[in-house]
Structure formats: structure tokens, C-alpha cells
Design an enzyme around this catalytic site. Structure first.
Site, PDB file in Angstrom:
ATOM      1  N   HIS A  56     -13.885 -12.045  71.439  1.00  0.00           N
ATOM      2  CA  HIS A  56     -13.436 -12.818  72.601  1.00  0.00           C
ATOM      3  C   HIS A  56     -14.533 -13.817  72.958  1.00  0.00           C
ATOM      4  CE1 HIS A  56     -10.311  -9.721  74.231  1.00  0.00           C
ATOM      5  NE2 HIS A  56     -10.212  -9.889  72.922  1.00  0.00           N
ATOM      6  N   GLU A  58     -16.083 -14.424  75.688  1.00  0.00           N
ATOM      7  CA  GLU A  58     -17.181 -13.861  76.474  1.00  0.00           C
ATOM      8  C   GLU A  58     -18.142 -13.071  75.600  1.00  0.00           C
ATOM      9  OE1 GLU A  58     -13.488 -13.944  79.183  1.00  0.00           O
ATOM     10  OE2 GLU A  58     -13.928 -13.428  77.096  1.00  0.00           O
ATOM     11  N   CYS A  86     -11.281  -9.725  80.152  1.00  0.00           N
ATOM     12  CA  CYS A  86     -10.536  -8.481  79.970  1.00  0.00           C
ATOM     13  C   CYS A  86     -11.482  -7.302  80.254  1.00  0.00           C
ATOM     14  CB  CYS A  86      -9.985  -8.412  78.545  1.00  0.00           C
ATOM     15  SG  CYS A  86     -11.246  -8.089  77.285  1.00  0.00           S
TER      16      CYS A  86
END
Length: 160
Positions: A56, A58, A86
């Protein structure tokens, strides 16, 4: 006291997505990590390109920022994310010791597009986990929402 969010850092995350949107290395998600005024990392989602569900934006940004600092601890740093992190990303942010999360769209926005999201928001994770991270939601929401809409309009988009 947490730093006040700055639009230029969110725009770096947005631009990271824009540059790769049609190539579709992953979902329409970008992140930027800063320490004060210093940009440590800018990343986008590469789940599809890397065949790795943990890639992801991040997590990619955390990995790059940690390499830049030569430390797994990112104390005093802020992450700008085009979409609310998430639960996996929130946990990584917490474990890395980032001070602040600034995000544009919400988990519910991407769930409506068909992403298999765990619908636990960051505020709930913070409360249940006792995390000290400061959360600033809906920052530059409209341009971040436009990223999701542009991705959804791709005629050949790869289902996520």
C-alpha cells in the site's frame, strides 16, 4: 503539538498517483511522509505490480522514509495519505511512531468502489489501540476524491 497540515505535501501524494494511474501498478492511493518541512518519501500503491498485498502507498512510504532516516522509528513525522489508511497501514504508522496522519478520502469512499476494505476507521483504531497518533481527516478531500473517480472511470481498470 502536532504540525498543521500543508497542502503542498498532500499534492505530492496526489501527483504520485496521477503519474501512474493509467499504468495501474496498484490502486489509486498515494502517500507522502514529512519531518518538519523535509520530504522523506513519496509513494503510491504497487500491490499489483509487486504481487504483494502489503505494498500500500503508506507502507511503501514508511519503508522509503525509514531507509532515508536509517531508522525504523519515524518520530516527529507526518504522513499525508490520499485515502484513510486501512487497519494494516494504521498499525504500521503506529509502530513506526509517526506523529500525525492527514488523509483526504475515507475508507467508506473506496469500499463503495469495490475495494475489499475492513471498515474500521482510524479514529476507532486509535481509540481501541490507545495510539497517540493525531488524525486529521478530510484534508483536501475533493482532489483526493477526484483520484478515485478518475480510477473508477478507467475503461480497462484492473479489478482490485
Amino acid at each position: 503539538m502536532s504540525p498543521h497540515p500543508q497542502a503542498r505535501f498532500m499534492h505530492l501524494a496526489i501527483d504520485a498517483v496521477r503519474r501512474q494511474l493509467h499504468a495501474q501498478p496498484g490502486g489509486p492511493f498515494g502517500a507522502c511522509i514529512v519531518q518538519g518541512e523535509r520530504v522523506l518519501a513519496v509513494a503510491h500503491n504497487t500491490v499489483l505490480a509487486e504481487h504483494d498485498p502489503t505494498c500500500h502507498a503508506e507502507v511503501n512510504a514508511i519503508r522509503a522514509a525509514a531507509r532515508t532516516l536509517g531508522s525504523h522509528q519515524l518520530a516527529g513525522c507526518t504522513i499525508y495519505s490520499t485515502t484513510e489508511p486501512c487497519p494494516m497501514c494504521f498499525s504500521a504508522i503506529h509502530w513506526a511512531g509517526l506523529e500525525q496522519i492527514v488523509f483526504g478520502t475515507r475508507i467508506a469512499d473506496v469500499a463503495r468502489l469495490g475495494f475489499r476494505e475492513l471498515t474500521v476507521d482510524n479514529a476507532t483504531l486509535k481509540r481501541l489501540g490507545g495510539s497517540p497518533v493525531d488524525i486529521i481527516p478530510d484534508f483536501l478531500r475533493e482532489p483526493c476524491l477526484a483520484l478515485l473517480e478518475d480510477w473508477a472511470a478507467l475503461p480497462d481498470r484492473i479489478p482490485y
